[in-house]
Design an enzyme around this catalytic site. Structure first.
Site, PDB file in Angstrom:
ATOM      1  N   LYS A  22     -12.656 -10.023  -4.095  1.00 49.15           N
ATOM      2  CA  LYS A  22     -11.234  -9.943  -3.710  1.00 49.15           C
ATOM      3  C   LYS A  22     -10.994  -8.868  -2.655  1.00 49.15           C
ATOM      4  O   LYS A  22     -10.356  -9.114  -1.636  1.00 49.15           O
ATOM      5  CB  LYS A  22     -10.375  -9.641  -4.944  1.00 49.15           C
ATOM      6  CG  LYS A  22      -8.948  -9.240  -4.615  1.00 49.15           C
ATOM      7  CD  LYS A  22      -8.114  -8.944  -5.844  1.00 49.15           C
ATOM      8  CE  LYS A  22      -8.096  -7.509  -6.277  1.00 49.15           C
ATOM      9  NZ  LYS A  22      -7.221  -6.595  -5.529  1.00 49.15           N
ATOM     10  N   ASN A  23     -11.485  -7.676  -2.916  1.00 47.66           N
ATOM     11  CA  ASN A  23     -11.122  -6.567  -2.038  1.00 47.66           C
ATOM     12  C   ASN A  23     -11.826  -6.621  -0.683  1.00 47.66           C
ATOM     13  O   ASN A  23     -11.411  -5.939   0.249  1.00 47.66           O
ATOM     14  CB  ASN A  23     -11.331  -5.224  -2.746  1.00 47.66           C
ATOM     15  CG  ASN A  23     -10.278  -5.022  -3.833  1.00 47.66           C
ATOM     16  OD1 ASN A  23      -9.264  -5.730  -3.868  1.00 47.66           O
ATOM     17  ND2 ASN A  23     -10.528  -4.079  -4.735  1.00 47.66           N
ATOM     18  N   CYS A 117      -0.469  -3.536  -7.505  1.00 43.03           N
ATOM     19  CA  CYS A 117      -0.463  -2.938  -8.842  1.00 43.03           C
ATOM     20  C   CYS A 117       0.222  -1.585  -8.839  1.00 43.03           C
ATOM     21  O   CYS A 117       0.060  -0.807  -7.909  1.00 43.03           O
ATOM     22  CB  CYS A 117      -1.897  -2.743  -9.326  1.00 43.03           C
ATOM     23  SG  CYS A 117      -2.733  -4.275  -9.722  1.00 43.03           S
ATOM     24  N   ARG A 122       1.127   5.440  -4.269  1.00 43.50           N
ATOM     25  CA  ARG A 122       0.056   4.877  -3.422  1.00 43.50           C
ATOM     26  C   ARG A 122       0.414   5.137  -1.959  1.00 43.50           C
ATOM     27  O   ARG A 122       0.820   4.235  -1.234  1.00 43.50           O
ATOM     28  CB  ARG A 122      -0.132   3.384  -3.728  1.00 43.50           C
ATOM     29  CG  ARG A 122      -0.572   3.162  -5.165  1.00 43.50           C
ATOM     30  CD  ARG A 122      -0.927   1.723  -5.464  1.00 43.50           C
ATOM     31  NE  ARG A 122      -2.168   1.314  -4.864  1.00 43.50           N
ATOM     32  CZ  ARG A 122      -2.755   0.141  -5.112  1.00 43.50           C
ATOM     33  NH1 ARG A 122      -2.207  -0.701  -5.958  1.00 43.50           N
ATOM     34  NH2 ARG A 122      -3.895  -0.180  -4.521  1.00 43.50           N
ATOM     35  N   ASP A 305     -11.612   0.561 -10.910  1.00 41.17           N
ATOM     36  CA  ASP A 305     -11.158  -0.780 -11.296  1.00 41.17           C
ATOM     37  C   ASP A 305     -11.837  -1.272 -12.579  1.00 41.17           C
ATOM     38  O   ASP A 305     -11.385  -2.242 -13.191  1.00 41.17           O
ATOM     39  CB  ASP A 305     -11.382  -1.773 -10.143  1.00 41.17           C
ATOM     40  CG  ASP A 305     -10.538  -1.414  -8.929  1.00 41.17           C
ATOM     41  OD1 ASP A 305      -9.579  -0.637  -9.090  1.00 41.17           O
ATOM     42  OD2 ASP A 305     -10.837  -1.901  -7.822  1.00 41.17           O
ATOM     43  N   ARG A 397      -4.173 -12.702  -9.811  1.00 40.06           N
ATOM     44  CA  ARG A 397      -4.309 -12.135  -8.462  1.00 40.06           C
ATOM     45  C   ARG A 397      -5.776 -11.878  -8.139  1.00 40.06           C
ATOM     46  O   ARG A 397      -6.148 -11.816  -6.967  1.00 40.06           O
ATOM     47  CB  ARG A 397      -3.542 -10.805  -8.364  1.00 40.06           C
ATOM     48  CG  ARG A 397      -2.047 -10.977  -8.318  1.00 40.06           C
ATOM     49  CD  ARG A 397      -1.344  -9.657  -8.044  1.00 40.06           C
ATOM     50  NE  ARG A 397      -2.166  -8.845  -7.189  1.00 40.06           N
ATOM     51  CZ  ARG A 397      -2.415  -7.548  -7.379  1.00 40.06           C
ATOM     52  NH1 ARG A 397      -1.882  -6.914  -8.385  1.00 40.06           N
ATOM     53  NH2 ARG A 397      -3.181  -6.882  -6.541  1.00 40.06           N
TER      54      ARG A 397
HETATM   55  C1  EPZ Z   1      -8.417  -0.096  -3.114  1.00 38.87           C
HETATM   56  O1  EPZ Z   1      -7.075   0.356  -3.104  1.00 38.87           O
HETATM   57  C2  EPZ Z   1      -8.467  -1.302  -4.011  1.00 38.87           C
HETATM   58  N1  EPZ Z   1      -7.559  -2.309  -3.477  1.00 38.87           N
HETATM   59  C3  EPZ Z   1      -8.088  -0.924  -5.442  1.00 38.87           C
HETATM   60  O2  EPZ Z   1      -8.324  -2.053  -6.242  1.00 38.87           O
HETATM   61  C4  EPZ Z   1      -8.977   0.211  -5.926  1.00 38.87           C
HETATM   62  O3  EPZ Z   1      -8.505   0.670  -7.176  1.00 38.87           O
HETATM   63  C5  EPZ Z   1      -8.983   1.372  -4.926  1.00 38.87           C
HETATM   64  O4  EPZ Z   1      -9.311   0.892  -3.601  1.00 38.87           O
HETATM   65  C6  EPZ Z   1      -9.970   2.467  -5.289  1.00 38.87           C
HETATM   66  O5  EPZ Z   1     -11.267   1.938  -5.367  1.00 38.87           O
HETATM   67  C7  EPZ Z   1      -7.920  -3.038  -2.439  1.00 38.87           C
HETATM   68  O6  EPZ Z   1      -9.021  -2.939  -1.920  1.00 38.87           O
HETATM   69  C8  EPZ Z   1      -6.950  -4.048  -1.969  1.00 38.87           C
HETATM   70  P1  EPZ Z   1      -7.546   4.037  -1.897  1.00 38.87           P
HETATM   71  P2  EPZ Z   1      -6.582   1.374  -1.994  1.00 38.87           P
HETATM   72  O7  EPZ Z   1      -6.851   4.142  -0.590  1.00 38.87           O
HETATM   73  O8  EPZ Z   1      -7.346   1.137  -0.749  1.00 38.87           O
HETATM   74  C9  EPZ Z   1      -5.152   8.197  -2.310  1.00 38.87           C
HETATM   75  C10 EPZ Z   1      -7.899  -3.634  -7.924  1.00 38.87           C
HETATM   76  O9  EPZ Z   1      -7.687  -3.556  -9.160  1.00 38.87           O
HETATM   77  N2  EPZ Z   1      -4.654   7.911  -0.952  1.00 38.87           N
HETATM   78  O10 EPZ Z   1      -9.029   4.107  -1.921  1.00 38.87           O
HETATM   79  O11 EPZ Z   1      -5.111   1.293  -1.933  1.00 38.87           O
HETATM   80  C11 EPZ Z   1      -4.569   7.235  -3.339  1.00 38.87           C
HETATM   81  O12 EPZ Z   1      -3.301   7.663  -3.787  1.00 38.87           O
HETATM   82  C12 EPZ Z   1      -7.251  -2.675  -6.963  1.00 38.87           C
HETATM   83  O13 EPZ Z   1      -8.612  -4.509  -7.408  1.00 38.87           O
HETATM   84  C13 EPZ Z   1      -3.925   8.849  -0.286  1.00 38.87           C
HETATM   85  O14 EPZ Z   1      -3.645   9.949  -0.788  1.00 38.87           O
HETATM   86  O15 EPZ Z   1      -7.049   2.747  -2.652  1.00 38.87           O
HETATM   87  C14 EPZ Z   1      -5.643   7.247  -4.421  1.00 38.87           C
HETATM   88  O16 EPZ Z   1      -5.440   8.374  -5.243  1.00 38.87           O
HETATM   89  C15 EPZ Z   1      -6.228  -1.793  -7.594  1.00 38.87           C
HETATM   90  N3  EPZ Z   1      -3.483   8.572   0.978  1.00 38.87           N
HETATM   91  C16 EPZ Z   1      -6.939   7.450  -3.623  1.00 38.87           C
HETATM   92  O17 EPZ Z   1      -6.539   7.963  -2.345  1.00 38.87           O
HETATM   93  C17 EPZ Z   1      -3.780   7.387   1.599  1.00 38.87           C
HETATM   94  O18 EPZ Z   1      -3.364   7.199   2.752  1.00 38.87           O
HETATM   95  C18 EPZ Z   1      -7.778   6.198  -3.390  1.00 38.87           C
HETATM   96  O19 EPZ Z   1      -6.959   5.180  -2.848  1.00 38.87           O
HETATM   97  C19 EPZ Z   1      -4.531   6.434   0.908  1.00 38.87           C
HETATM   98  C20 EPZ Z   1      -4.970   6.704  -0.381  1.00 38.87           C
END
Ligand code: EPZ
Length: 427
Positions: A22-23, A117, A122, A305, A397
């Protein structure tokens, strides 16, 4: 709205084939915007987040042809819009990838604040930091994020947080920027490497994906290609946990065992027996489930995840486990539902202390998000009695054919419609 009705207690037995990731899919689909010709994307999972991405592309003027159930031909040469409106963007978090892809191709993008989610705040500050470093200006107006650049120029970006989304978005924006972009402190998940491989197959020059530093030399033009998406590491992990908790014996096929290592290592310590083959893993358990301490971290750490699924396994371990969520602020919302099923869990902030109980018992529960929903399905498969899981839209999803795949493993699971209650019936 439908629900899952699951009668637990049957060990899962047999074989299950894992769908595309998915991702990776939700990033690769917007990335087709960068191609100067048609792309054929294979091994797409048939899930609602993929349908939502395809819908957005179609609304923008992309020509989309279904070649088979998991293969699409996408031609984005005649795109008519660079905007993703609210009703489409809110359907999924990954709509933010349209920012990077549209900026990279047209120098302008307007995307409504994404949905997805609810795992706590986020932010997308790191995405915007990368766009700004490449020469774009950003503004949030009327719920829309607008980014615009007269010219994108390569630069050095050091991310303050390791972010999957920001790493991918920066790659999408930089592949056709002038000169060299160096991204430091990037995410290293298997889908980061998959997106980089896809971009390179389209003619980009991206090196270092899978390490802490990615170097991108901008190219003038990219072309269409044929690309097959990697298998879904989290879907595979979910079936591995389901096999373990039910004391089953399952061959999980169409996987890359290397991508599963952080999951395999923990499951083995919990008592699963795992055999690795070239593109499959066999998971079984005959002994007790042992308690574990887990902290979720960016790849190659234990994936966030998988946290809800692993916590379910630990509810029936013989002893006390500690699960620490290292990525998201609010990823224990499913715990209240598990407590309804007899689990003994105490949450304090980002830490859950799980006291193993002899068994879970069936209950009516509600999926609060995608992985939480999958975790409840796994809990119900192990529980005594018949559980009903509502709000399954979250689960669909990210899991293709969940009911059919579990039935194929001998699970007693059905999807049934919940009749809408009229006001007259409620009185
Ligand atoms: C991706 O989300 C995945 N989604 C998520 O999967 C997954 O949980 C996550 O990566 C972590 O592995 C998709 O790929 C569509 P991040 P993403 O940016 O990219 C902070 C699932 O269940 N952060 O790596 O949105 C954020 O708050 C889903 O399949 C900032 O501070 O996650 C978090 O604490 C849910 N500023 C951490 O970084 C930013 O600009 C990691 O978030 C971006 C993120």
């Amino acid at each position: 709205m439908d629900k899952f009705v699951i009668t637990g207690g049957k060990p899962l037995m047999g074989e299950v084939s894992i769908s595309g990731a998915k991702n990776a899919a939700v990033a690769i689909l917007p990335a087709t915007l960068l191609a100067g010709g048609p792309c054929v994307i294979e091994n797409l999972p048939n899930i609602s987040d993929v349908a939502a991405s395809v819908h957005i592309l179609h609304e923008m003027g992309a020509q989309v042809k279904m070649l088979d159930a998991h293969t699409l031909q996408i031609d984005t040469t005649r795109i008519t819009s660079t905007e993703v409106p609210n009703e489409l963007s809110r359907q999924m978090r990954a709509s933010y990838y349209f920012l990077g892809a549209l900026l990279g191709r047209f120098g302008t993008a307007s995307v409504a604040m994404p949905g997805g989610c609810n795992l706590g705040p986020r932010p997308i500050d790191q995405h915007l930091k990368a766009f700004t470093a490449l020469g774009a200006e950003d503004a949030v107006r009327g719920g829309m994020i607008n980014v615009e650049a007269e010219r994108l120029e390569g630069n050095h970006v050091f991310f303050d947080t390791v972010s999957v989304g920001a790493t991918i978005n920066a790659m999408l924006a930089a592949v056709m920027a002038e000169g060299m972009t160096v991204l430091e402190n990037v995410a290293k998940e298997p889908h980061i490497v998959d997106v980089a491989n896809f971009l390179n197959t389209m003619g980009a020059d991206v090196r270092g994906a899978g390490t802490d530093v990615i170097k991108i030399r901008g190219v003038k033009k990219m072309h269409g290609c044929t690309y097959s998406i990697i298998p879904d590491q989290i879907e595979a992990g979910s079936y591995m946990v389901a096999a373990t908790i039910t004391g089953g014996n399952v061959l999980v096929k169409n996987v890359i065992p290397k991508h599963l290592e952080p999951i395999t290592a923990k499951l083995e310590r919990a008592g699963a027996l795992i055999e690795e083959y070239d593109d499959a893993v066999r998971v079984c358990r005959t002994g007790k489930i042992e308690p574990l301490n887990i902290k979720t971290m960016p790849h190659p750490g234990f994936p966030t995840d998988m946290q809800p699924l692993m916590s379910v396994l630990l509810t029936v371990a013989r002893g006390t486990s500690i699960v620490t969520e290292g990525i998201w602020e609010n990823r224990f919302r499913y715990v209240d539902e598990l407590i309804r099923m007899g689990a003994n869990i105490q949450v304090d902030g980002r830490v859950a202390v799980i006291e193993g109980v002899p068994e879970l018992s069936a209950a009516p529960v509600r999926a609060t998000d995608l992985r939480a929903g999958a975790a409840l399905v796994v809990a119900a498969l192990a529980a005594r009695g018949t559980s009903e899981i509502e709000e399954i839209g979250h689960i669909e999803r990210g899991y293709e054919d969940l009911v059919q795949k579990l039935q194929g493993l001998g699970a007693d699971i059905r999807r049934v419609s919940i009749p809408e209650q009229t006001l007259a019936q409620a009185l």
